[in-house]
Enzyme design. Structure first.
Site, PDB file in Angstrom:
ATOM      1  N   GLU A  15       0.922  -1.259  -0.073  1.00  0.00           N
ATOM      2  CA  GLU A  15      -0.050  -0.036  -0.093  1.00  0.00           C
ATOM      3  C   GLU A  15       0.790   1.250  -0.032  1.00  0.00           C
ATOM      4  OE1 GLU A  15      -2.640  -0.559   3.382  1.00  0.00           O
ATOM      5  OE2 GLU A  15      -4.106  -1.440   2.058  1.00  0.00           O
ATOM      6  N   GLU A  72      -6.739  -7.499  -0.832  1.00  0.00           N
ATOM      7  CA  GLU A  72      -7.303  -7.723   0.864  1.00  0.00           C
ATOM      8  C   GLU A  72      -8.611  -7.215   0.802  1.00  0.00           C
ATOM      9  OE1 GLU A  72      -5.062  -4.615   3.149  1.00  0.00           O
ATOM     10  OE2 GLU A  72      -3.038  -5.869   2.938  1.00  0.00           O
TER      11      GLU A  72
END
Ligand SMILES: *[C@@H]1O[C@H](CO)[C@@H](O)[C@H](O)[C@H]1NC(C)=O
Ligand SMILES: *[C@@H]1O[C@H](CO)[C@@H](O)[C@H](O)[C@H]1NC(C)=O
Ligand SMILES: *[C@@H]1O[C@H](CO)[C@@H](O)[C@H](O)[C@H]1NC(C)=O
Ligand SMILES: *[C@@H]1O[C@H](CO)[C@@H](O)[C@H](O)[C@H]1NC(C)=O
Ligand SMILES: *[C@@H]1O[C@H](CO)[C@@H](O)[C@H](O)[C@H]1NC(C)=O
Ligand SMILES: *[C@@H]1O[C@H](CO)[C@@H](O)[C@H](O)[C@H]1NC(C)=O
Ligand SMILES: *[C@@H]1O[C@H](CO)[C@@H](O)[C@H](O)[C@H]1NC(C)=O
Length: 634
Positions: free
Chosen positions: A185, A265
């Site tokens: 991320e 995710e």
């Protein structure tokens, strides 16, 4: 059709109709840009994966958890590698015991699970400092997760150890790793430093080869996708059940016009902070959205499938408006509970997966047995301040002004700062941390008498009294370093001076504390049961150690430890640091105790460090079920 069961029909058949073009028997894993899917051995492949963190589960339970994931119908697991778990001392890497990553990969392979590897170097994961070793902070102005020369050097050294170990485990080399994530991320981080990402790409390519599928994962915004993605690394997205999946995958398409849809995710649950409500994500929503994504032909990793536990000091923290640390349990409301037990959510997910692929026949392994061992009485060992010979064998470092944990090279746990009062304080006088430099909590005593506490961001003043020359002990707790956002340079200890009124406190003796070393060496139980005073009836205030033994009863079953009416502290059993308790604040009320930790023949040694206020009845309770959802009183 039973209530709450969804029916799905796969509509994205393009990918499924491709024919293989490889010589049979040859192992390969790649991206088919033309047909928007992954190719495994030349055939279209869709993964249904779940996250599991070996660092949060004792090694003896790895196989059990992996088997339950396989029996749910998953064909892959997604795994983070926490750098700081393997390299606690710079230059010394540990890959043995609970840190034996290759053994974990081997068990996954034996179970029939492919692996999506996420080696960081930064992982977030609600893990201490997002997986980065705190020794990086020895360079005061280091810019983590950027092309900062010292940071990049340390990263390069680590990846030069880790990635060559992983290479034989790549699918093409006979192992089970199909894809490897670069960073994590990264688009959520302020630096947005493409030179850093390019450097990582070069390292990953060098160690893993040109053909390995490398990818990035970012949040569902354009800013994140833009800063987090890089040519040559396949861009994937992450989101939970409250997101419009059509829009989210459209955003992925903006950065990867062709190739498989991937949610790296998909949130089955969420984390808890001390003082918050326990997070829950509805099982029907999880199974519904999972089905919708699989219908589109998307590849999905469920984060988490099995959360586990932040044992010891491994929990992370957030710092948005104020510092909030993550609780010990990483149950995450995941399909497998913290103790690895199948939940209703797991069964709902399995019912969805069944509609897309054959799932293994045979029964789901049952929950591991639990036992309520009942109450154990504890007795006082001593005040923290009186035990420094045992807990700080190297003795104090003298310094005019306070040093940080990082300067002291003790990165985790607790440290004691000792000085004397510069003048008589006959009236209660403010003890102040004007620059908010207590990271994260300070428990203050004068001549051994507890006076109160200071707390980062929220309690910067307390009153103390005493006489000139009295000993002031400030025990500082590192509550876990920030794991997300721009404030991950999270130094611990006393970062700035404390004042009494207008006077600065100085001439400190700073005691590094090796509590875990003392306990794994047998203390306090080895000191002999007889040499302690009879159990005290009156409560003790301030940091005090207690001990007790759970008598063996022939069982070594999982159990849950509740410290009812205790306030806040840390617990060890048979040398293992089970983590922090803070039932007073909640929502977590019980600590997970893995059964194999317990002896069936010898007394089990319990050690408790209570930091604030122990109850009059100094006893703890072993229960047969967890309690994670009671918000406390303070
Ligand atoms: C490496 O990690 C294992 C498992 O956590 C531990 O038992 C062992 O003591 C560690 N080794 C070193 C040298 O620290
Ligand atoms: C993984 O498992 C397969 C099949 O069970 C086996 O053939 C292969 O050798 C294993 N790979 C490794 C690296 O152990
Ligand atoms: C399920 O998801 C929908 C859409 O995000 C939301 O409105 C609803 O509240 C969720 N249901 C539950 C029980 O959480
Ligand atoms: C999701 O967004 C699309 C537009 O991109 C819209 O057509 C669709 O109705 C939305 N779905 C839901 C469930 O809100
Ligand atoms: C230790 O704790 C007791 C309370 O349990 C307190 O009376 C005593 O003053 C403390 N400190 C010292 C140095 O004895
Ligand atoms: C400190 O003591 C003073 C005087 O007794 C009192 O007015 C004040 O509220 C106290 N401050 C704190 C933070 O307890
Ligand atoms: C408990 O501590 C004693 C003293 O250090 C030690 O001899 C014993 O082996 C420990 N018990 C267990 C189960 O580890």
């Amino acid at each position: 059709m039973a209530a709450g069961v969804f029916l799905f029909v796969a509509v994205n058949l393009a990918c499924l109709s491709v024919s293989g073009n490889l010589v049979s028997g040859e192992r390969s894993f790649s991206i088919d840009y033309k047909n928007n899917c992954f190719l495994k051995d030349g055939k279209p492949f869709q993964y249904i994966s779940g996250s599991i963190h070996y660092s949060r589960i004792p090694r003896y339970y790895w196989k059990d958890r992996l088997t339950k994931m396989y029996m749910t119908g998953l064909n892959a697991v997604q795994v983070y590698v926490p750098w700081n778990f393997h390299e606690t001392v710079q230059g010394v890497q540990n890959f043995t015991g609970d840190r034996d990553l290759e053994h974990f990969l081997d068990l996954a392979n034996q179970t029939g699970l492919l692996v999506i590897l996420r080696p960081g170097p930064y992982i977030c994961a609600e893990w201490e400092m997002g997986g980065l070793p705190a020794w990086l902070l020895q360079k005061p102005n280091i810019v983590l997760r950027s092309a900062d020369a010292d940071y990049v050097q340390a990263v390069s050294n680590w990846l030069a150890v880790l990635l060559p170990k992983m290479k034989p485990w790549l699918y093409v080399n006979g192992g089970n790793i199909i894809t490897v994530q670069v960073e994590n991320e990264y688009g959520s981080y302020f630096a947005c430093d493409y030179n850093y990402m390019r450097h990582l790409r070069t390292l990953f390519r060098f160690f893993l080869g040109e053909d390995t599928v490398l990818f990035t994962t970012d949040g569902n915004t354009d800013k994140e996708m833009k800063c987090g993605s890089l040519q040559g690394l396949y861009a994937t997205i992450d989101f939970g059940t409250d997101t419009n999946i059509t829009k989210a995958f459209k955003r992925q398409r903006k950065y990867e016009p062709q190739g498989p849809l991937v949610n790296s995710e998909f949130y089955t649950g969420w984390l808890d902070h001390w003082g918050d409500q326990h997070a829950v994500v509805d099982a029907l929503n999880v199974s519904r959205v999972l089905g919708e994504m699989l219908t589109m032909g998307a590849n999905v990793n469920m984060y988490m499938f099995e959360g586990g536990t932040n044992f010891g000091y491994w929990n992370g923290a957030d710092h948005d408006t104020r510092f909030r640390s993550v609780v010990t349990s990483y149950d995450y409301d995941a399909p497998l509970s913290e103790a690895g037990d199948p939940t209703e959510k797991l069964l709902a997910i399995r019912d969805v997966i069944k509609q897309f692929k054959d799932i293994p026949s045979g029964p789901m392994p049952p929950a591991t047995p639990k036992f309520a061992y009942g109450f154990v009485n504890l007795k006082k060992v001593g005040n923290m301040s009186d035990l420094l010979n045992t807990l700080s064998p190297l003795g104090p470092v003298k310094s005019q002004y306070p040093l940080t944990f990082e300067e002291m090279k003790q990165y985790y746990g607790y440290m004691l700062y000792r000085t004397t009062l510069p003048r008589d304080l006959s009236e209660p006088t403010p003890l102040i941390s004007p620059l908010n430099g207590v990271h994260d909590r300070a428990y203050v005593s004068v001549n051994g008498v507890f006076q109160g506490l200071l707390q980062r961001d929220t309690v910067l003043v307390m009153n103390i009294s005493g006489r000139q020359g009295d000993t002031v002990d400030v025990l500082v707790e590192n509550m876990g370093r920030v794991n997300f956002g721009s404030k991950i340079n999270d130094y611990k200890g006393l970062l700035s001076n404390l004042f009494v009124g207008k006077d600065v406190l100085s001439d400190w003796r700073i005691y590094p504390l090796d509590i875990d070393g003392a306990i794994s060496g047998g203390w306090p139980h080895s000191d002999g049961q007889g040499s302690f005073p009879a159990p005290q009836k009156e409560p003790s205030l301030g940091p005090v150690f207690y001990m007790g033994t759970l008598q063996p009863n022939g069982l070594a079953w999982d159990t849950f430890l509740k410290l009812n009416d205790w306030t806040k502290g840390q617990v060890w059993i048979n040398g293992m640091n089970l983590g922090r308790y803070w039932g007073h604040r909640g929502p977590q009320q019980t600590l997970y105790v893995p059964g194999p930790l317990l002896s069936t023949t010898m007394p089990n040694n319990i050690t408790v460090l209570e930091l604030e206020n122990a109850p009059a009845h100094q006893r703890v309770l072993f229960m047969d079920r967890p309690q994670l959802n009671v918000v406390g009183k303070s």
